[in-house]
Every structure is written in structure tokens, then in C-alpha cells.
Design a protein around this motif. Structure first.
Motif, short mmCIF file in Angstrom:
data_model
loop_
_atom_site.label_atom_id
_atom_site.label_comp_id
_atom_site.label_asym_id
_atom_site.label_seq_id
_atom_site.Cartn_x
_atom_site.Cartn_y
_atom_site.Cartn_z
N GLY A 79 0.80 -1.22 0.00
CA GLY A 79 0.00 0.00 0.00
C GLY A 79 0.83 1.27 0.00
N GLN A 80 2.12 1.13 -0.31
CA GLN A 80 3.00 2.30 -0.31
C GLN A 80 3.10 2.97 -1.67
OE1 GLN A 80 6.74 0.91 1.27
NE2 GLN A 80 5.85 0.27 3.22
N LYS A 81 2.60 2.31 -2.69
CA LYS A 81 2.56 2.90 -4.04
C LYS A 81 1.19 2.65 -4.65
CE LYS A 81 7.30 3.31 -5.71
NZ LYS A 81 7.90 3.35 -4.38
N SER A 82 0.71 3.66 -5.38
CA SER A 82 -0.58 3.52 -6.05
C SER A 82 -0.41 2.80 -7.38
CB SER A 82 -1.19 4.91 -6.31
OG SER A 82 -0.41 5.60 -7.27
N LYS A 83 -1.52 2.42 -7.96
CA LYS A 83 -1.51 1.76 -9.25
C LYS A 83 -0.89 2.66 -10.32
CE LYS A 83 -5.21 -0.50 -9.67
NZ LYS A 83 -6.64 -0.84 -9.86
N GLU A 84 -1.26 3.93 -10.27
CA GLU A 84 -0.73 4.88 -11.25
C GLU A 84 0.78 5.03 -11.11
OE1 GLU A 84 -0.95 7.17 -14.51
OE2 GLU A 84 -2.62 6.11 -13.58
N GLU A 85 1.27 5.05 -9.90
CA GLU A 85 2.71 5.16 -9.68
C GLU A 85 3.45 3.93 -10.22
OE1 GLU A 85 3.29 7.84 -5.66
OE2 GLU A 85 2.46 5.81 -5.42
N VAL A 86 2.85 2.77 -10.04
CA VAL A 86 3.48 1.55 -10.55
C VAL A 86 3.56 1.59 -12.07
CG1 VAL A 86 3.21 -0.96 -10.79
CG2 VAL A 86 2.81 0.14 -8.58
N PHE A 87 2.48 2.00 -12.73
CA PHE A 87 2.49 2.06 -14.19
C PHE A 87 3.49 3.12 -14.69
CE2 PHE A 87 -1.92 0.15 -14.10
CZ PHE A 87 -1.53 -1.04 -14.68
#
Length: 344
Positions: free
Chosen positions: A262-270
Motif C-alpha cells: 500500500g506504499q505505491k498507487s496503481k498509477e505510480e506503478v504504471f
């Protein structure tokens, strides 16, 4: 006679005149009728055209509403996922290599060991391009010629797992570890087979053995977590947090672990998937991994629709030789089955 003729003529003239009047009247009636019919037809055509225009407008409005609804639903589910598909293109170098191997196997005198190695090499290439049946044939042929070829057993174990033939898969991976005890990916692959065979405690044991050989590898951390959470989800989350400390900060796999924490959002991962790319296929490879592990999270929280969409997107990348692509199809089949059972 003359008066009769004149009388008759007069009567005839009057009759003719009467007939002319009647005929003219009939003509007038016919013309009026034609006019009325033409007017009515024109009005009907106008009415039908107006009705057709109204129908077309209503149809267009319905289609627009439907498309808007689809877009809205897609956005609600995951619009970002639908536009981030980067399937790789066929590699012409692999095609050339395949042609050379075919020629060698067909025309060159080889020792059994050499022929076994060429069958194995061709099988690996078939596997990379998604020709699993041809690959499997070559691996079996290689093992007939060289029964101690651990790599071939490893591939066959993977195929058995994909087909849910778990007992055969266990035997194949056992053979790998008998022939090559330090073959660490055999622990991963047998652990995955045990995981899908629902033998979770044994799966955790193999995943731990795989993790211990390189605690700095984020993928090992993720697979260990996936197995452990089936035994004890809370303990698995705590262990995931602890194992995160050993990972490299800038590694792509670390971003996936951070997403699980939960430390990174989906958008950040992409967004991170686009950074630091070293070869043309790396973006597609990262998307394949991201979709698979995001699907596993959606699956765990009971969102089978989103999970199925992510598994499809992982498959769409065409990274056939990645673990995530190999098992996305098996996961998708199980997810679809779960959705069917839920609707019945």
C-alpha cells in the motif's frame, strides 16, 4: 323520314354531349383521385422519412448512451489498464535460429548428446514464441536421448502445472532437484505447482527455500507472500513488511512489493514501468508482471471481474516465457469458473 332523321340526329348529338359530359366528369374524378393519391403518397413518404429520421436519431442516442455507459464502466473498473497494453513483436532472430536448428537436426550427423542439446535449444525457442506443444515434443525427445537433462524436466514440470497435472509436475521437479540440487528455480516452479495444487504448507516450504537463495529479489518476496497468505494472511503481511527491508530501492520488482504494502498507487506503478528501460521488450515485460500481481490482489478481495481483466491484459503482452504469463491463463480459467459459480 326526314323529321325522324333529324330527330334521331338531335337525340344522337344530345347523347354524345351527355357522354362527353359524363366522360369529362370521369376524367375529372380520375385526375382528382390521382392528385389526392399523389398528395397522400407524398405526405406518407414525408411522414415515413420523418419517422425514419426520428428512429435514426433515437438509435444514435441509444448507441451514444451505451458507449458512454461502457466508457464509464471501463473507467470505473480500470481505464488505465485497458490502454496500457504493449504486446511484443515477433523476433526475426528467433525465426532465423529456428530455421538453422531445423536444418541441423534434419541433415547433420550428430551424437545423441548433441542431438539432445539441439532438441532442447529448439524447444526453448518454441517456448519463447508460445508454441508449447512443439516445445514439449522437443523436450521429450531430448530426454529420450539424454535422460539426465535437468532443464528439460524443469520445462515439462511447468507445462504439467499449466495443465493442472500436478502429480506429474511434482515428479518432474523432483527429478530436476535430484539431478541438480542447486537448481534454485526448481524450488520456485515446484512451489508454484504446489500452490496451484492447493498444498500450501509444502508450497511455503519451497518458496522459502527459493527466497533464502536471494532475499534481495522482489519476485521471490512476492511469491513467498502469495503462498504464505493462503496459510495465515496476517502473518504473511507482517513477513512481507519485514522482507521489504532487504530489497533494492530502485528495482522494478520493489515497486510491485510496495504496491502490495500500500506504499505505491496503481498509477505510480504504471509510471515506474516506463522508467529505466534497457531493451525494447522490457516495458511489455513489466506490464505483464504488473497486471498479474494486481490481478492477484483483486482476486483476493473478491473482485473477480477486475482480476479477470488483469489476467487477460497480462496474456495480451505475449511474454510467453515469463512466469506471470505462464500462469495467467490458469488463473483466468479459475477466475471465470468462480464467476460462473457465483451467478448460479
Amino acid at each position: 323520314m326526314a323529321s325522324f332523321f333529324m330527330s334521331t340526329t338531335k337525340s344522337a348529338v344530345e347523347l354524345i354531349n351527355d357522354k362527353r359530359i359524363i366522360f369529362n366528369s370521369l376524367i375529372a374524378v380520375v385526375i382528382r383521385g390521382c392528385y389526392d393519391w399523389c398528395y397522400w403518397r407524398t405526405q406518407k413518404v414525408k411522414w415515413m422519412n420523418q419517422k425514419m429520421r426520428t428512429g435514426v436519431i433515437m438509435l444514435m442516442a441509444c448507441v451514444s448512451m451505451l458507449l458512454t455507459g461502457c466508457v464509464s464502466t471501463q473507467s470505473d473498473n480500470d481505464q488505465q489498464a485497458s490502454i496500457r497494453v504493449a504486446p511484443i513483436s515477433p523476433d526475426y532472430k528467433l525465426e532465423i535460429t529456428l530455421a538453422k536448428l531445423n536444418e541441423i537436426l534434419a541433415s547433420v550427423e550428430l551424437t545423441p548428446e548433441q542431438r539432445a542439446r539441439f532438441h532442447y535449444d529448439r524447444g526453448v525457442i518454441y517456448d519463447r514464441v508460445g508454441l508449447r506443444i512443439l516445445s514439449r515434443i522437443d523436450f521429450h525427445q531430448a530426454l529420450k536421448l539424454q535422460p539426465n537433462l535437468a532443464d528439460a524436466y524443469n520445462f515439462l514440470g511447468i507445462y504439467y502445472t499449466q495443465e493442472s497435472e500436478f502429480e506429474s509436475a511434482y515428479e518432474a521437479f523432483d527429478a530436476v532437484l535430484e539431478l541438480s540440487p542447486e537448481y534454485d528455480y526448481a524450488y520456485l516452479n515446484r512451489g508454484i505447482s504446489l500452490y496451484y495444487g492447493e498444498r500450501m504448507e509444502l508450497a511455503v516450504s519451497d518458496m522459502n527455500a527459493f527466497y533464502d537463495r536471494d532475499p534481495s529479489d522482489g519476485y521471490r518476496v512476492l511469491w513467498l507472500y502469495l503462498a504464505e497468505r493462503e496459510v495465515d494472511e496476517q502473518a504473511a503481511q507482517l513477513q512481507l513488511t519485514e522482507n521489504r527491508k532487504n530489497l533494492q530501492e530502485n528495482a522494478w520488482s520493489t515497486a510491485l512489493v510496495d504496491f502490495y504494502l500500500g506504499q505505491k498507487s496503481k498509477e505510480e506503478v504504471f509510471n515506474l514501468a516506463k522508467e529505466g528501460l534497457k531493451h525494447p521488450d522490457e516495458y511489455a515485460e513489466r506490464l505483464c508482471e504488473a497486471y498479474f500481481y494486481m490481478a492477484k490482489i483483486a482476486q483476493k478481495r473478491g473482485d473477480n471481474v477486475q482480476a479477470a481483466n488483469y489476467f487477460r491484459l497480462a496474456l495480451a503482452t505475449n511474454i510467453y516465457d515469463f512466469v506471470e504469463h505462464r500462469y495467467a491463463r490458469l488463473e483466468l480459467a479459475r477466475t471465470n469458473e468462480a464467476m460462473k459459480l457465483a451467478t448460479n
